[in-house]
Design a protein around this motif. Structure first.
Motif, PDB file in Angstrom:
ATOM      1  N   THR A 216       0.844  -1.197   0.000  1.00  0.00           N
ATOM      2  CA  THR A 216       0.000   0.000   0.000  1.00  0.00           C
ATOM      3  C   THR A 216       0.880   1.247   0.000  1.00  0.00           C
ATOM      4  O   THR A 216       2.095   1.172   0.221  1.00  0.00           O
ATOM      5  N   LYS A 217       0.232   2.396  -0.248  1.00  0.00           N
ATOM      6  CA  LYS A 217       0.925   3.684  -0.150  1.00  0.00           C
ATOM      7  C   LYS A 217      -0.030   4.676   0.487  1.00  0.00           C
ATOM      8  O   LYS A 217      -1.256   4.489   0.435  1.00  0.00           O
ATOM      9  N   ILE A 218       0.536   5.737   1.072  1.00  0.00           N
ATOM     10  CA  ILE A 218      -0.302   6.790   1.641  1.00  0.00           C
ATOM     11  C   ILE A 218      -0.315   7.953   0.648  1.00  0.00           C
ATOM     12  O   ILE A 218       0.740   8.384   0.168  1.00  0.00           O
ATOM     13  N   LEU A 219      -1.507   8.423   0.316  1.00  0.00           N
ATOM     14  CA  LEU A 219      -1.635   9.490  -0.681  1.00  0.00           C
ATOM     15  C   LEU A 219      -1.179  10.837  -0.101  1.00  0.00           C
ATOM     16  O   LEU A 219      -0.931  10.969   1.105  1.00  0.00           O
ATOM     17  N   ASP A 220      -1.108  11.834  -0.980  1.00  0.00           N
ATOM     18  CA  ASP A 220      -0.572  13.147  -0.591  1.00  0.00           C
ATOM     19  C   ASP A 220      -1.393  13.842   0.495  1.00  0.00           C
ATOM     20  O   ASP A 220      -0.897  14.763   1.145  1.00  0.00           O
ATOM     21  N   ASP A 221      -2.673  13.428   0.681  1.00  0.00           N
ATOM     22  CA  ASP A 221      -3.479  14.055   1.748  1.00  0.00           C
ATOM     23  C   ASP A 221      -3.005  13.618   3.130  1.00  0.00           C
ATOM     24  O   ASP A 221      -3.486  14.112   4.149  1.00  0.00           O
ATOM     25  N   GLY A 222      -2.059  12.669   3.186  1.00  0.00           N
ATOM     26  CA  GLY A 222      -1.483  12.246   4.462  1.00  0.00           C
ATOM     27  C   GLY A 222      -2.309  11.203   5.198  1.00  0.00           C
ATOM     28  O   GLY A 222      -1.886  10.722   6.255  1.00  0.00           O
ATOM     29  N   TRP A 223      -3.475  10.853   4.670  1.00  0.00           N
ATOM     30  CA  TRP A 223      -4.373   9.898   5.334  1.00  0.00           C
ATOM     31  C   TRP A 223      -4.718   8.690   4.464  1.00  0.00           C
ATOM     32  O   TRP A 223      -4.568   7.554   4.891  1.00  0.00           O
ATOM     33  N   THR A 224      -5.230   9.002   3.264  1.00  0.00           N
ATOM     34  CA  THR A 224      -5.820   7.942   2.450  1.00  0.00           C
ATOM     35  C   THR A 224      -4.777   6.894   2.072  1.00  0.00           C
ATOM     36  O   THR A 224      -3.731   7.223   1.512  1.00  0.00           O
ATOM     37  N   VAL A 225      -5.078   5.633   2.391  1.00  0.00           N
ATOM     38  CA  VAL A 225      -4.207   4.520   2.041  1.00  0.00           C
ATOM     39  C   VAL A 225      -4.770   3.864   0.783  1.00  0.00           C
ATOM     40  O   VAL A 225      -5.965   3.566   0.717  1.00  0.00           O
ATOM     41  N   ALA A 226      -3.915   3.666  -0.225  1.00  0.00           N
ATOM     42  CA  ALA A 226      -4.354   3.039  -1.476  1.00  0.00           C
ATOM     43  C   ALA A 226      -3.402   1.907  -1.824  1.00  0.00           C
ATOM     44  O   ALA A 226      -2.266   1.856  -1.325  1.00  0.00           O
ATOM     45  N   THR A 227      -3.867   1.007  -2.683  1.00  0.00           N
ATOM     46  CA  THR A 227      -2.970  -0.064  -3.138  1.00  0.00           C
ATOM     47  C   THR A 227      -1.913   0.545  -4.054  1.00  0.00           C
ATOM     48  O   THR A 227      -2.198   1.466  -4.819  1.00  0.00           O
ATOM     49  N   GLN A 228      -0.709   0.021  -3.967  1.00  0.00           N
ATOM     50  CA  GLN A 228       0.373   0.539  -4.828  1.00  0.00           C
ATOM     51  C   GLN A 228       0.095   0.255  -6.295  1.00  0.00           C
ATOM     52  O   GLN A 228       0.410   1.065  -7.162  1.00  0.00           O
ATOM     53  N   ASP A 229      -0.531  -0.893  -6.571  1.00  0.00           N
ATOM     54  CA  ASP A 229      -0.756  -1.268  -7.976  1.00  0.00           C
ATOM     55  C   ASP A 229      -2.082  -0.751  -8.524  1.00  0.00           C
ATOM     56  O   ASP A 229      -2.429  -1.018  -9.673  1.00  0.00           O
ATOM     57  N   GLY A 230      -2.846  -0.019  -7.708  1.00  0.00           N
ATOM     58  CA  GLY A 230      -4.092   0.580  -8.187  1.00  0.00           C
ATOM     59  C   GLY A 230      -5.261  -0.390  -8.295  1.00  0.00           C
ATOM     60  O   GLY A 230      -6.343  -0.016  -8.750  1.00  0.00           O
ATOM     61  N   LYS A 231      -5.060  -1.628  -7.828  1.00  0.00           N
ATOM     62  CA  LYS A 231      -6.141  -2.620  -7.914  1.00  0.00           C
ATOM     63  C   LYS A 231      -7.045  -2.533  -6.680  1.00  0.00           C
ATOM     64  O   LYS A 231      -6.628  -2.044  -5.629  1.00  0.00           O
ATOM     65  N   PRO A 232      -8.285  -3.024  -6.791  1.00  0.00           N
ATOM     66  CA  PRO A 232      -9.264  -2.832  -5.704  1.00  0.00           C
ATOM     67  C   PRO A 232      -8.897  -3.535  -4.393  1.00  0.00           C
ATOM     68  O   PRO A 232      -8.188  -4.549  -4.396  1.00  0.00           O
ATOM     69  N   SER A 233      -9.456  -2.992  -3.320  1.00  0.00           N
ATOM     70  CA  SER A 233      -9.207  -3.488  -1.971  1.00  0.00           C
ATOM     71  C   SER A 233     -10.506  -3.436  -1.169  1.00  0.00           C
ATOM     72  O   SER A 233     -11.359  -2.589  -1.425  1.00  0.00           O
ATOM     73  N   ALA A 234     -10.635  -4.342  -0.210  1.00  0.00           N
ATOM     74  CA  ALA A 234     -11.838  -4.352   0.642  1.00  0.00           C
ATOM     75  C   ALA A 234     -11.445  -4.415   2.117  1.00  0.00           C
ATOM     76  O   ALA A 234     -10.326  -4.815   2.465  1.00  0.00           O
ATOM     77  N   HIS A 235     -12.400  -4.011   2.967  1.00  0.00           N
ATOM     78  CA  HIS A 235     -12.151  -3.887   4.412  1.00  0.00           C
ATOM     79  C   HIS A 235     -13.455  -4.152   5.165  1.00  0.00           C
ATOM     80  O   HIS A 235     -14.456  -3.482   4.903  1.00  0.00           O
ATOM     81  N   PHE A 236     -13.424  -5.136   6.044  1.00  0.00           N
ATOM     82  CA  PHE A 236     -14.584  -5.368   6.919  1.00  0.00           C
ATOM     83  C   PHE A 236     -14.077  -5.379   8.363  1.00  0.00           C
ATOM     84  O   PHE A 236     -12.979  -5.868   8.636  1.00  0.00           O
ATOM     85  N   GLU A 237     -14.889  -4.862   9.255  1.00  0.00           N
ATOM     86  CA  GLU A 237     -14.463  -4.759  10.663  1.00  0.00           C
ATOM     87  C   GLU A 237     -15.654  -4.925  11.596  1.00  0.00           C
ATOM     88  O   GLU A 237     -16.730  -4.381  11.338  1.00  0.00           O
ATOM     89  N   HIS A 238     -15.432  -5.664  12.673  1.00  0.00           N
ATOM     90  CA  HIS A 238     -16.407  -5.730  13.763  1.00  0.00           C
ATOM     91  C   HIS A 238     -15.703  -5.515  15.103  1.00  0.00           C
ATOM     92  O   HIS A 238     -14.524  -5.871  15.263  1.00  0.00           O
ATOM     93  N   THR A 239     -16.451  -4.979  16.047  1.00  0.00           N
ATOM     94  CA  THR A 239     -16.022  -4.937  17.443  1.00  0.00           C
ATOM     95  C   THR A 239     -16.557  -6.201  18.105  1.00  0.00           C
ATOM     96  O   THR A 239     -17.763  -6.467  18.058  1.00  0.00           O
ATOM     97  N   VAL A 240     -15.654  -6.980  18.698  1.00  0.00           N
ATOM     98  CA  VAL A 240     -15.978  -8.336  19.160  1.00  0.00           C
ATOM     99  C   VAL A 240     -15.552  -8.500  20.624  1.00  0.00           C
ATOM    100  O   VAL A 240     -14.398  -8.204  20.970  1.00  0.00           O
ATOM    101  N   ALA A 241     -16.464  -8.990  21.450  1.00  0.00           N
ATOM    102  CA  ALA A 241     -16.128  -9.282  22.851  1.00  0.00           C
ATOM    103  C   ALA A 241     -15.858 -10.774  23.000  1.00  0.00           C
ATOM    104  O   ALA A 241     -16.567 -11.608  22.417  1.00  0.00           O
TER     105      ALA A 241
END
Ligand code: MG
Length: 253
Positions: A216-241
């Motif tokens: 991955t790389k961080i874009l010039d806005d200093g926040w957005t993380v993108a794939t280096q090769d420009g291909k799609p990415s997915a993210h799922f998250e849960h809070t789990v006890a």
């Protein structure tokens, strides 16, 4: 992974508060999922997130966090996580990762979904299915007396079995009175390592998966993380006890 892990154990009363927080957050993200349409900008999605958070009587966890300007991280297609809401317009066939955190009665809750907009290509649908299922594989290992890396290993194994790549630079985390608590929870690694899991631990587990290479790389806005090769990415998250009866997904819709 850091050597010294100071994992906060939550009381049953604290877990109950986090359960309530999770249910509020689940309703917010469900509403967002139903509202996504082509033509919206990522700033529109953030504005709706803020409205839903405010109407729910809770506090946005991300706004102002280390200077982050939005209530939601909105990451489109090749963007992995931490997308700053702005002028990017959502198109039919895009995937949009929305990550939202709230504070309720001094406790944090954190969840993320990658949502298809309109009809997506089969390869993209596979990415979404594998990422969602990998999260569940990890959650299934969040049991008393397992070790932390059993969660990490189960996620990696499932993703790589399906020919996709696990992001290494960003990881899950403990959560409670702070958004980011110990331990760090990588989505990769050998099994049976790290701290023993105990009742009362609460984790935000969040695999990030790329269709191409894992870097991955961080874009010039200093926040957005993108794939280096420009291909799609997915993210799922849960809070789990972690409970005596097994893992409980606090942010389950
Ligand atoms: Mg998180």
């Amino acid at each position: 992974m850091k050597k010294e892990q100071r994992i906060v154990i939550k009381t049953p009363e604290e877990i109950q508060v986090m359960r309530e927080a999770g249910q509020i957050l689940a309703r917010i993200i469900e509403e967002l999922k139903c509202s996504l349409k082509p033509g919206m900008t990522t700033a529109d999605i953030d504005a709706l997130t803020e409205k839903l958070i405010t109407e729910s009587g809770v506090v946005p966890a991300f706004k102002g966090y280390r200077g982050f300007p939005g209530c939601a991280c909105v990451s489109v297609n090749e963007e992995v996580v931490h997308g700053i809401p702005g002028s990017r317009v959502i198109k039919d066939g895009d995937i949009v990762s929305i990550d939202v955190g709230i504070i309720y009665k001094d406790f944090y809750s954190d969840t993320a979904y990658t949502i298809p907009v309109g009809k997506v290509a089969p390869k993209i649908q596979k990415l979404l299915d594998v990422t969602r299922n990998s999260l569940q594989r990890g959650i299934d290992k969040a049991c008393v007396n397992n070790k932390l890396s059993d969660v990490s290993h189960a996620i990696q194994k499932y993703i790589e079995k399906h020919g996709l790549a696990v992001v290494r630079e960003f990881v899950g985390h403990g959560i409670g009175r702070n958004l980011h608590e110990d331990p760090e929870i990588p989505n990769f690694g050998p099994p049976h390592k790290g701290p023993v899991l105990k009742e009362g631990m609460v984790f935000a587990i969040e695999p990030m998966v790329n269709t191409g290479r894992r870097e991955t790389k961080i874009l010039d806005d200093g926040w957005t993380v993108a794939t280096q090769d420009g291909k799609p990415s997915a993210h799922f998250e849960h809070t789990v006890a972690i409970t005596a009866n097994g893992p409980e997904i606090l942010t389950k819709c």
